[in-house]
Each structure stands twice: as C-alpha cells, then as structure tokens.
Enzyme design. Structure first.
Site, mmCIF file in Angstrom:
data_model
loop_
_atom_site.group_PDB
_atom_site.id
_atom_site.type_symbol
_atom_site.label_atom_id
_atom_site.label_comp_id
_atom_site.label_asym_id
_atom_site.label_seq_id
_atom_site.Cartn_x
_atom_site.Cartn_y
_atom_site.Cartn_z
ATOM 1 N N GLU A 170 0.789 -1.255 0.035
ATOM 2 C CA GLU A 170 -0.113 0.003 0.056
ATOM 3 C C GLU A 170 0.778 1.152 -0.188
ATOM 4 O O GLU A 170 0.476 2.150 -0.564
ATOM 5 C CB GLU A 170 -0.916 0.020 1.367
ATOM 6 C CG GLU A 170 -0.340 -0.230 2.603
ATOM 7 C CD GLU A 170 -0.978 0.591 3.618
ATOM 8 O OE1 GLU A 170 -0.363 0.469 4.686
ATOM 9 O OE2 GLU A 170 -1.687 1.641 3.670
ATOM 10 N N THR A 184 3.204 -8.114 -0.776
ATOM 11 C CA THR A 184 3.328 -8.254 0.737
ATOM 12 C C THR A 184 2.665 -9.452 1.427
ATOM 13 O O THR A 184 1.702 -10.183 1.041
ATOM 14 C CB THR A 184 2.210 -7.115 1.448
ATOM 15 O OG1 THR A 184 2.338 -7.190 2.818
ATOM 16 C CG2 THR A 184 0.695 -6.964 0.863
ATOM 17 N N ILE A 185 3.550 -9.863 2.344
ATOM 18 C CA ILE A 185 3.017 -10.979 3.101
ATOM 19 C C ILE A 185 1.707 -10.890 3.998
ATOM 20 O O ILE A 185 1.244 -11.676 4.309
ATOM 21 C CB ILE A 185 4.447 -11.621 4.078
ATOM 22 C CG1 ILE A 185 4.691 -10.187 5.134
ATOM 23 C CG2 ILE A 185 5.609 -11.827 3.547
ATOM 24 C CD1 ILE A 185 5.334 -11.043 6.253
ATOM 25 N N ASP A 186 1.644 -9.725 4.136
ATOM 26 C CA ASP A 186 0.437 -9.327 5.117
ATOM 27 C C ASP A 186 -1.030 -9.501 4.295
ATOM 28 O O ASP A 186 -2.090 -9.634 4.941
ATOM 29 C CB ASP A 186 0.306 -7.698 5.555
ATOM 30 C CG ASP A 186 1.778 -7.578 6.311
ATOM 31 O OD1 ASP A 186 2.219 -8.371 6.762
ATOM 32 O OD2 ASP A 186 2.022 -6.180 6.322
ATOM 33 N N ARG A 225 1.627 -27.597 27.885
ATOM 34 C CA ARG A 225 2.052 -25.903 27.845
ATOM 35 C C ARG A 225 0.973 -25.570 26.724
ATOM 36 O O ARG A 225 0.547 -26.180 26.095
ATOM 37 C CB ARG A 225 3.321 -25.668 27.397
ATOM 38 C CG ARG A 225 4.410 -25.916 28.432
ATOM 39 C CD ARG A 225 5.478 -25.706 27.982
ATOM 40 N NE ARG A 225 6.667 -26.002 28.958
ATOM 41 C CZ ARG A 225 8.021 -26.302 28.762
ATOM 42 N NH1 ARG A 225 8.471 -26.203 27.586
ATOM 43 N NH2 ARG A 225 8.812 -26.416 29.717
ATOM 44 N N MET A 237 3.398 -11.863 12.089
ATOM 45 C CA MET A 237 3.076 -10.667 11.449
ATOM 46 C C MET A 237 1.938 -10.297 10.717
ATOM 47 O O MET A 237 1.053 -11.191 10.868
ATOM 48 C CB MET A 237 4.303 -10.399 10.416
ATOM 49 C CG MET A 237 5.786 -10.198 11.067
ATOM 50 S SD MET A 237 6.973 -9.745 9.546
ATOM 51 C CE MET A 237 8.295 -9.156 10.624
ATOM 52 N N GLY A 238 1.595 -9.175 10.131
ATOM 53 C CA GLY A 238 0.522 -9.017 9.436
ATOM 54 C C GLY A 238 -0.108 -7.555 9.486
ATOM 55 O O GLY A 238 -1.055 -7.270 9.080
ATOM 56 N N ARG A 270 4.427 -20.638 26.896
ATOM 57 C CA ARG A 270 5.850 -20.086 26.259
ATOM 58 C C ARG A 270 5.317 -19.416 25.074
ATOM 59 O O ARG A 270 4.133 -19.839 24.479
ATOM 60 C CB ARG A 270 6.735 -21.587 25.810
ATOM 61 C CG ARG A 270 7.230 -22.193 27.157
ATOM 62 C CD ARG A 270 8.287 -21.596 27.792
ATOM 63 N NE ARG A 270 9.144 -22.483 28.497
ATOM 64 C CZ ARG A 270 8.696 -22.793 29.884
ATOM 65 N NH1 ARG A 270 7.557 -22.048 30.338
ATOM 66 N NH2 ARG A 270 9.223 -23.585 30.928
HETATM 67 O O1 F6P Z 1 4.500 -5.185 5.813
HETATM 68 C C1 F6P Z 1 5.341 -6.373 6.188
HETATM 69 C C2 F6P Z 1 5.869 -6.361 7.376
HETATM 70 O O2 F6P Z 1 6.508 -7.707 7.649
HETATM 71 C C3 F6P Z 1 4.835 -6.513 8.568
HETATM 72 O O3 F6P Z 1 3.968 -7.538 8.802
HETATM 73 C C4 F6P Z 1 5.669 -6.019 9.644
HETATM 74 O O4 F6P Z 1 4.852 -5.388 10.535
HETATM 75 C C5 F6P Z 1 6.643 -4.960 8.860
HETATM 76 O O5 F6P Z 1 6.512 -5.423 7.769
HETATM 77 C C6 F6P Z 1 7.994 -5.144 9.661
HETATM 78 O O6 F6P Z 1 8.769 -4.231 9.120
HETATM 79 P P1 F6P Z 1 10.376 -4.141 9.388
HETATM 80 O O7 F6P Z 1 11.057 -5.070 8.068
HETATM 81 O O8 F6P Z 1 10.676 -2.690 8.842
HETATM 82 O O9 F6P Z 1 10.825 -4.592 10.804
#
Ligand code: F6P
Length: 348
Positions: A103, A126-128, A163, A170-171, A272
């Site tokens: 974006e 984007t992985i997100d 446990r 991430m995301g 954990r």
């Molecule tokens: O937008 C991709 C992403 O990996 C997010 O999931 C994460 O919050 C961010 O980038 C991490 O960014 P950086 O690589 O700057 O630590």
C-alpha cells in the site's frame, strides 16, 4: 516502448525476484531495454539506476529478497523528492515504470500517476495480504506456510509438556497471516486486530479446553491485535515509527509476550511464547507464490505494452486481471467476519 524501469519498495517479500524476472524476460523478448531502479523510490529520488539484462535475472526465480534492494523511502516526505523522481525518470529516458510494492509503494505510484501522469503500473506485494483490489498478494502463501510449519512443530512440544504455546505472527493491522496459519495449524485460539476478543474470553476458551481433557493449547496472535480487556481497556503493543520508515508506521511486536504473561497468570497454565518475526519474510517462495509472482510480472509488462498506466495486476478467482492503483490503495483489505467465523468454529 523503449526503456522500462523496475523498482521494489517497502518490506521485502518472497517472490519479488520472480516478478523482476518475469517483467524483465517479457520486456527483453519485446525488444525493450530494462533498467533496475535501486532501493525502491530512493533509486528515483537519488538517481540510482542501472541496466538490467538477462544475465542479472538468471537463476533468481527461487531466491528470496530482492536483487534490486528496497527501502521505505517516500518521495513525498523528502525535500524536492517528487521533482527528483521526475528528473531521474527523464534523465534515464524511462518510458514506463513497474512498481512492485504494498500500500505504501503503490500509494506513491497512484499519486504520481494522478498528479504527474507518471507512466507506472503496479504489482501487489506483501506477506500481510492487506492490499485492496486483489484476492491475494504474492508472498502471503510463503509466510502462511512458514507460520503453519512452526505451529505444527510447536504442537508436539506443547503436547509433551502440557503447555500453552503462544505464537506471534506478522501482518500489521490485518489478521490474514494469523487466520490462515491458525486454521491450517489447528490453533485453539486465534487473535487478530479485526476481532478484539478479550483476554478474559481467550483464557476461558483455554480453561474450557483443559476441562475437556486437553492439557495443551496453541494460541496464534497477530502482531496488530490489541490486548483487550472486559473493562473495555485495550493496548496496542509496539513502539514509535523508525526514522527509516518515511510512511510513519508504528513498529509492532511484543503482544505475544504480554499475552503469554496474562495467560499464565490468569489460568496457571505453563506458557511459552514464540515470535516468528522476519523468518516469515525470508527465504525461498513457495511454488504457489512463484507462479503468482510470475503471472503478475507478465501481466504488468502487458499493461505497459498496452499503455494502461495507473493500473495494478490483480488476482480475481484464478484470473489475472487489473484494477486501478487508486482502487487498490483506497483502503486496507482486512479480515471480514465470515472469514473469522471459520476460525471460530474450532475455538477452544
Ligand atoms: O509489511 C510487512 C511487514 O513484515 C509487517 O508484517 C511487519 O509489521 C513489518 O513489515 C515489519 O517491518 P520491518 O521489516 O521494517 O521490521
């Protein structure tokens, strides 16, 4: 068409090199010259542009990262940045640009197209998976695969020790990675930004599960989930934006630890925490991402040939189509309730 520039911006992502290869190969086949714009928009701001040929893109299909380098440079936040972008474009005799990004990167592309008629097309990275206007971004499948493998591994150790295992994924502000890896990995509780389940409710789910004889549990939490309490109080765990991020995003991360402490204190179950972090972004893309990235790259080159600038390659069902960059960057694509309902069916 004579000369085509390619850039990759924002966080790196598995499949970037597959797109670069596809765009370059198709462009060269059509007799165009190709230029590598280094380090995202920074390459156009600072004039770091080099020729890109068949040799440079050979063997990069399975490689993670990006051979072009990437930054979170925003020309609109750099003094005279936009003018510099336009000047480099002119000096390097570029006729078109393929911008591969999320974006932020594509938001800049949309603005440069709208305000300066920059001949640019976009590819959704984007992985997100939070980009509007496409069903899936490339890179997402790889991140989900990595997270799912981690959850599978955590299952066996969780079971051996009775446990609770909390996995932070991430995301950013969308829960797609948590949702998909949580469903695929059979998580017992999935916490995402879009559905602020309270800490109390999450603990009750775990207690109920333990009462039915299950002595271990897996909790997947998205980094953007706000710790939410029955009192109505909520906290986003993270820090201030880094100076290197000219898009000003807060740094997320740490909610897993905070949640793990809460679970252990409130339920008494030994807990954990695993934070997957950048492992989700590194290394080779899955076959699915390689194929998607390749199809996106070919589509981007076709859009350039057709002069259909201001558009982005997009996946709809199994078809590669295109949408306007304006539409793609209008809002974030977050997890809708019907998707979360799939996870809820297996909660606790
Ligand atoms: O937008 C991709 C992403 O990996 C997010 O999931 C994460 O919050 C961010 O980038 C991490 O960014 P950086 O690589 O700057 O630590």
């Amino acid at each position: 068409m004579a000369r085509l520039g390619i850039l990759t911006g924002g966080g790196d992502c598995p499949g970037l090199n597959a797109v670069i290869r596809a765009v370059t190969r198709r462009a060269l086949d059509r007799g165009w010259e190709v230029s590598a714009v280094r380090e995202g928009w920074r390459g156009l701001v600072d004039g770091i542009v080099e020729p890109l040929g068949r040799r440079e893109v050979s063997g990069i299909l399975p490689r993670g990262g990006t051979i072009l380098g990437t930054t979170r440079t925003n020309p609109y936040k750099v003094e005279g940045g936009v003018e510099k972008v336009l000047a480099t474009f002119e000096r390097e005799k570029l006729d078109a640009l393929v911008a591969i990004g999320g974006e932020d990167t594509l938001g800049v592309a949309a603005k440069l197209y709208a305000e300066h008629a920059l001949p640019v097309v976009g590819v959704p990275k984007t992985i997100d998976n939070d980009l509007n206007g496409t069903d899936y971004t490339f890179g997402f499948d790889t991140a989900v695969t990595i997270a799912t493998e981690a959850i599978d591994r955590l299952h066996t150790t969780a079971e051996s020790h009775n446990r609770v295992m909390v996995v932070e994924v991430m995301g950013r502000h969308a829960g797609w990675i948590a949702l998909h890896s949580g469903i695929a990995g059979g998580a017992d509780v999935i916490l995402i930004p879009e559905q602020p389940v309270t800490v109390e409710d999450a603990c009750s789910l775990l207690e109920r599960r333990h009462q039915t004889g299950k002595d271990f549990s897996i909790v997947v939490v998205s980094e953007g989930y706000e710790l939410t309490y029955a009192s109505g109080e909520s906290t986003l765990v993270g820090g201030e934006a880094r100076a290197s991020d000219q898009f000003g995003h807060v740094v997320l991360g740490g909610v897993g630890d905070a949640l793990g402490r809460e679970i252990e204190e409130r339920t008494g179950f030994e807990t954990r925490v695993t934070v997957l972090g950048h492992v989700q972004r590194g290394g080779t893309p899955t076959p699915r991402d390689r194929v998607l990235a390749t199809r996106y790259g070919l589509k981007a080159a076709d859009l350039v040939q057709e002069g259909r600038f201001g558009q982005m390659a997009s996946l709809r069902g199994d078809e590669i189509v295109d949408v306007s960059l304006a539409e793609a960057t209008r809002e974030l694509k977050t997890v809708p309730p019907e998707w979360y309902a799939v996870a809820q069916a297996f909660a606790g």
